[in-house]
Scaffold this motif. Structure first.
Motif, PDB file in Angstrom:
ATOM      1  N   HIS A   1     -24.351  13.706  35.595  1.00  0.00           N
ATOM      2  CA  HIS A   1     -23.514  13.547  36.790  1.00  0.00           C
ATOM      3  C   HIS A   1     -22.510  12.422  36.561  1.00  0.00           C
ATOM      4  O   HIS A   1     -22.714  11.553  35.710  1.00  0.00           O
TER       5      HIS A   1
ATOM      6  N   ASP B   1     -35.230   3.293  42.910  1.00  0.00           N
ATOM      7  CA  ASP B   1     -34.974   4.626  42.359  1.00  0.00           C
ATOM      8  C   ASP B   1     -35.593   4.715  40.964  1.00  0.00           C
ATOM      9  O   ASP B   1     -35.216   3.974  40.050  1.00  0.00           O
TER      10      ASP B   1
ATOM     11  N   ASN C   1     -32.442  11.975  34.689  1.00  0.00           N
ATOM     12  CA  ASN C   1     -31.740  13.254  34.611  1.00  0.00           C
ATOM     13  C   ASN C   1     -32.332  14.116  33.507  1.00  0.00           C
ATOM     14  O   ASN C   1     -33.133  13.660  32.689  1.00  0.00           O
TER      15      ASN C   1
ATOM     16  N   SER D   1     -35.866   7.736  39.240  1.00  0.00           N
ATOM     17  CA  SER D   1     -35.559   9.078  38.732  1.00  0.00           C
ATOM     18  C   SER D   1     -34.830   9.044  37.393  1.00  0.00           C
ATOM     19  O   SER D   1     -34.253   8.041  36.988  1.00  0.00           O
TER      20      SER D   1
ATOM     21  N   GLU E   1     -30.543   5.153  32.867  1.00  0.00           N
ATOM     22  CA  GLU E   1     -31.015   6.531  33.048  1.00  0.00           C
ATOM     23  C   GLU E   1     -30.855   7.369  31.790  1.00  0.00           C
ATOM     24  O   GLU E   1     -31.567   8.361  31.604  1.00  0.00           O
TER      25      GLU E   1
ATOM     26  N   TYR F   1     -25.843   7.230  43.547  1.00  0.00           N
ATOM     27  CA  TYR F   1     -25.800   8.332  44.522  1.00  0.00           C
ATOM     28  C   TYR F   1     -26.732   8.041  45.694  1.00  0.00           C
ATOM     29  O   TYR F   1     -26.390   8.268  46.861  1.00  0.00           O
TER      30      TYR F   1
ATOM     31  N   ARG G   1     -33.301  13.967  42.264  1.00  0.00           N
ATOM     32  CA  ARG G   1     -31.994  13.704  42.845  1.00  0.00           C
ATOM     33  C   ARG G   1     -31.595  14.802  43.842  1.00  0.00           C
ATOM     34  O   ARG G   1     -31.001  14.516  44.889  1.00  0.00           O
TER      35      ARG G   1
ATOM     36  N   TYR H   1     -32.734  14.137  47.399  1.00  0.00           N
ATOM     37  CA  TYR H   1     -32.378  12.905  48.115  1.00  0.00           C
ATOM     38  C   TYR H   1     -31.870  13.214  49.517  1.00  0.00           C
ATOM     39  O   TYR H   1     -32.126  12.470  50.467  1.00  0.00           O
TER      40      TYR H   1
ATOM     41  N   ASN I   1     -27.948   8.325  39.395  1.00  0.00           N
ATOM     42  CA  ASN I   1     -28.805   8.694  40.523  1.00  0.00           C
ATOM     43  C   ASN I   1     -28.956   7.542  41.507  1.00  0.00           C
ATOM     44  O   ASN I   1     -28.985   7.748  42.728  1.00  0.00           O
TER      45      ASN I   1
END
Length: 362
Positions: free
Chosen positions: A92, A82, A86, A84, A169, A99, A62, A65, A96
């Motif tokens: 966050h 995406d 965390n 990804s 996530e 974002y 992240r 990015y 992700n």
């Protein structure tokens, strides 16, 4: 296309190539990273890779990015997947994927493949979970990524719109969330019964008769505790069903929602039952080990010496023999039935049974 050159990006490229896709990998150092990827995959600079692909897997962290923002014009109209995760749950405020979508509004972002490990990708879903959770605000993009996942040998699962990305996530970061309450319950019961048996078998004889029986703690006290925990846990599997039925009879309807405590209890029945089987299996192993203890051998020798001193030819007691034989036989049958219950509660087995078959086994 695959943006990134880490372990996951490499495994993803290998799986895509093996599935018959033409793969182009975008890296900031293509010459140095080219040897890490299969020969069938083209490794080039990120800008060149983006131009050649319509579906692009973003396999970078992240924090990086923002380094892709210079490719915004070339990425316009592309599908970005995406993959990804965390390092912490809800690290966050936004996911992700959300974002990434905010950085590239001209792209269609799909969250997917983050619950699949690099090893599973390389082995082709043979040794891991086949499900790939996918979410996006664009149905067509979701369908495209789902088709790719299916060709790769996975089972795509539509998780809805992009708001589900945060939940997806968090899944790889959770450690057995459904097992916390059952395990805490089993440990609590074990400590209670262990304390009771310790007082009864070790402390009480020492206080009353000054007999040192500390040697019983590692095996005998534990072995006496395990079946107590097992049958209490097994009763806790079926008790909430009875309470739920009583609740429905009392209110005269099956459509009234159960209280939260009962609802949580009903949802944890499978885990409680499996822990009951685990304790029962340990009890069986401990019981088989009882004759192997040094203390047991000493007691046998001591009994033999006493019998010789008293000039007894036999100490055979028919009632005790039959009682022990029946006890062991019934115990084996009970463990077999509990094993059947435990096996049929596993998702892979339960899914192959219809409701009538499952009810019959219960």
């Amino acid at each position: 296309g695959v943006l990134g050159s880490g372990d996951f990006a490499r495994s993803l490229a290998i799986r895509l190539v093996c599935s018959g896709f033409k793969v182009v990998v975008g890296s900031r150092n293509p010459k140095r990273k080219a040897s890490l990827f299969p020969a069938a995959a083209e490794v080039t600079f990120q800008a060149e890779a983006v131009k050649k692909a319509d579906v692009i897997f973003v396999a970078v962290f992240r924090e990086h990015y923002s380094t892709l923002c210079e490719l915004a014009d070339v990425l316009a109209g592309k599908i970005l997947v995406d993959v990804s995760n965390n390092t912490e749950i809800n690290h966050h405020k936004e996911s992700n994927a959300e974002y990434l979508a905010s950085l590239f509004p001209a792209c269609t972002v799909v969250k997917g493949f983050n619950v699949v490990s690099a090893w599973t990708l390389q082995s082709g879903a043979r040794d891991g979970n086949k499900q790939v959770l996918i979410c996006s605000n664009n149905q067509e993009a979701k369908r495209t990524v789902a088709e790719i996942a299916q060709i790769m040998g996975f089972t795509p699962v539509d998780m809805g719109c992009m708001s589900s990305a945060c939940e997806i996530e968090n899944i790889p970061l959770r450690l057995l969330p459904a097992w916390k309450i059952p395990i805490s319950l089993a440990l609590g019961l074990f400590l209670c019964f262990f304390t009771y048996n310790l007082i009864r078998q070790v402390i009480h004889p020492y206080v009353r008769e000054q007999k040192n029986k500390l040697y019983k703690i590692p095996i005998e006290v534990v072995n006496t505790t395990l079946p107590c925990v097992s049958y209490v846990m097994l009763s806790l599997v079926y008790l909430p069903g009875v309470l739920a039925a009583c609740s429905q009879l009392y209110y005269g309807t099956k459509y009234r929602r159960f209280p939260d405590w009962l609802d949580q209890w009903l949802q944890h029945r499978k885990q409680i039952g499996l822990l009951s089987f685990f304790c029962a299996a340990l009890h069986a192993v401990y019981s088989l080990c009882l004759p192997m203890r040094r203390s047991h051998r000493y007691l046998l020798i001591e009994t033999a010496v006493k019998q010789a001193v008293e000039k007894k030819m036999t100490i055979w007691v028919e009632e005790e023999v039959w009682r022990m034989e029946i006890y062991i036989s019934v115990g084996i049958i009970a463990l077999g039935l509990l094993s059947l219950l435990a096996i049929t509660s596993l998702p892979s087995i339960a899914n192959s049974l219809n409701w009538r078959e499952f009810s019959f086994i219960q």
